[in-house]
Scaffold this motif. Sequence first.
Motif, short mmCIF file in Angstrom:
data_model
loop_
_atom_site.label_atom_id
_atom_site.label_comp_id
_atom_site.label_asym_id
_atom_site.label_seq_id
_atom_site.Cartn_x
_atom_site.Cartn_y
_atom_site.Cartn_z
N THR A 98 0.82 -1.22 0.00
CA THR A 98 0.00 0.00 0.00
C THR A 98 0.86 1.27 0.00
O THR A 98 0.68 2.16 -0.82
N ILE A 99 1.80 1.35 0.92
CA ILE A 99 2.62 2.56 1.04
C ILE A 99 3.76 2.53 0.03
O ILE A 99 4.02 3.53 -0.66
N GLY A 126 4.69 2.00 11.34
CA GLY A 126 4.51 0.71 12.01
C GLY A 126 5.69 0.34 12.88
O GLY A 126 5.63 -0.63 13.65
N ARG A 173 -10.15 3.60 10.42
CA ARG A 173 -10.66 2.62 9.45
C ARG A 173 -10.22 1.22 9.90
O ARG A 173 -9.15 1.04 10.47
N ASP A 180 -7.39 -1.51 5.13
CA ASP A 180 -7.26 -0.83 3.84
C ASP A 180 -8.21 -1.51 2.84
O ASP A 180 -8.56 -2.68 3.02
N GLN A 213 -5.59 7.24 5.01
CA GLN A 213 -4.49 6.47 5.60
C GLN A 213 -3.50 5.95 4.57
O GLN A 213 -2.32 5.79 4.86
P1 NAD Z 1 1.38 -3.77 3.09
O1 NAD Z 1 1.11 -5.07 3.74
O2 NAD Z 1 0.33 -3.19 2.19
O3 NAD Z 1 2.73 -3.82 2.28
C1 NAD Z 1 3.89 -4.41 2.78
C2 NAD Z 1 4.65 -5.03 1.63
O4 NAD Z 1 5.89 -5.56 2.09
C3 NAD Z 1 3.89 -6.20 0.98
O5 NAD Z 1 3.96 -6.06 -0.42
C4 NAD Z 1 4.66 -7.44 1.46
O6 NAD Z 1 4.61 -8.49 0.54
C5 NAD Z 1 6.07 -6.86 1.56
N1 NAD Z 1 6.96 -7.62 2.45
C6 NAD Z 1 6.62 -8.42 3.50
N2 NAD Z 1 7.74 -8.92 4.07
C7 NAD Z 1 8.80 -8.43 3.37
C8 NAD Z 1 10.20 -8.60 3.47
N3 NAD Z 1 10.75 -9.36 4.42
N4 NAD Z 1 10.99 -7.93 2.58
C9 NAD Z 1 10.45 -7.17 1.62
N5 NAD Z 1 9.11 -6.98 1.47
C10 NAD Z 1 8.30 -7.60 2.34
O7 NAD Z 1 1.71 -2.74 4.28
P2 NAD Z 1 1.53 -1.17 4.25
O8 NAD Z 1 0.14 -0.85 4.63
O9 NAD Z 1 2.11 -0.61 3.01
O10 NAD Z 1 2.43 -0.78 5.50
C11 NAD Z 1 3.84 -0.63 5.42
C12 NAD Z 1 4.31 0.27 6.56
O11 NAD Z 1 3.64 1.52 6.43
C13 NAD Z 1 3.95 -0.24 7.96
O12 NAD Z 1 4.95 0.22 8.85
C14 NAD Z 1 2.65 0.49 8.27
O13 NAD Z 1 2.40 0.60 9.64
C15 NAD Z 1 2.93 1.82 7.63
N6 NAD Z 1 1.75 2.61 7.26
C16 NAD Z 1 0.65 2.02 6.73
C17 NAD Z 1 -0.46 2.80 6.43
C18 NAD Z 1 -1.71 2.19 5.89
O14 NAD Z 1 -2.78 2.68 6.22
N7 NAD Z 1 -1.65 1.18 5.08
C19 NAD Z 1 -0.43 4.17 6.64
C20 NAD Z 1 0.73 4.77 7.12
C21 NAD Z 1 1.82 3.97 7.44
#
Ligand code: NAD
Length: 335
Positions: free
Chosen positions: A13-14, A111, A169, A172, A300
């Motif tokens: 997502t991010i 996170g 929320r 996602d 978010q």
């Molecule tokens: P996500 O699950 O959508 O994406 C994470 C990605 O990392 C996935 O594609 C997964 O396959 C990959 N991944 C997993 N293990 C891995 C590894 N060992 N090496 C490389 N890639 C790996 O998560 P997200 O929502 O994008 O969140 C990522 C960070 O951003 C977290 O710290 C989260 O707290 C923070 N964040 C999320 C949001 C939100 O609302 N989604 C908002 C702000 C901050």
Amino acid sequence: MSKVKVAINGFGTIGKRVADAVQMQKDMEIVGISKTKPNFEAFTALDKGYSVYAPADKIKDMEKGGIKASGSIEDMIQAADIVVDCTPGGLGEENKAMYEKAGVKAIWQGGEEHELAGFSFNAVANYEEALGLDFARVVSCNTTGLCRVIYPLDQEFGIKKVRVTLMRRAADPNDVKKGPINAIVPSPIKLPSHHGPDVKSVIPHINITSTAVIVSTTLMHLHSLNIEMNKQCTTDDVVDLFAAQSRIRFVGQGITSTAEIMELGKDLGRPRGDMWENCIWDKSITVTEGELYFFQAIHQESDVIPENVDAIRAMMELESNGARSIEKTNKVMGI
Ligand code: NAD
């Protein structure tokens, strides 16, 4: 001048949003993104021209799934000046060792704990303190949204205390594993929630307490704020102050909910319908008996994206002035 080379570790997502925002900038470029599975996001990344890397033990599986990886995550990091770690929260510690070994700068997301990076970033509040740092954490979507309003209010009027309730929320939009789908969940039940203290990781002197509930929606978070200031101010003073902030958008014109804000994002032609700014109902801004109240909605999935671009610029010392970096990022993204 050659562009700063940025790697994205974790393309969810991010990560995918940060990659696209970085690639748009004039002073930085993507040298690779990492995927752990050969899913649709990996194919889209290749279609967009990104080099796809994978954990060393997953490269063969990626190939079987039709994705020819350019190398391992370690190889990707070697090619980068700075890595934006967008892996799920909790992997930070393990990845930090890898970044230190490679001698590469790194940015984590909300996170992870503040202590991992030792510095928590928000562009408007502390850009200049991030200049040249090796490690930083871009704070969470909620904390980013709170810092964007608390910092200017504190600068202008001095903040006595902030009390905020976050309606979060549940998941996602692409997340099929989380709920609830029909409940409101106080979370945490033991108060206060961690959100207030997280603001202090960026602006330490703020007196802030928060409570939070999870609601059955995937669209946005909604904050209900109550703030006491040291200096007297009127509703109009606050409206004028917020109107001058580039990452605050006033919503009205028939917008009565987060659903309509997300529709606006699509109507504006934003990538993925994203809404990078805090969305504040200006009609909700009210100063009564010396206290300020207002509602803001936070997307978010996207409000932290311009912050990541600014964090790269500060840590790589591409721009010494925070306001100028914000302006550059905003201009290119269309904020
Ligand atoms: P996500 O699950 O959508 O994406 C994470 C990605 O990392 C996935 O594609 C997964 O396959 C990959 N991944 C997993 N293990 C891995 C590894 N060992 N090496 C490389 N890639 C790996 O998560 P997200 O929502 O994008 O969140 C990522 C960070 O951003 C977290 O710290 C989260 O707290 C923070 N964040 C999320 C949001 C939100 O609302 N989604 C908002 C702000 C901050």
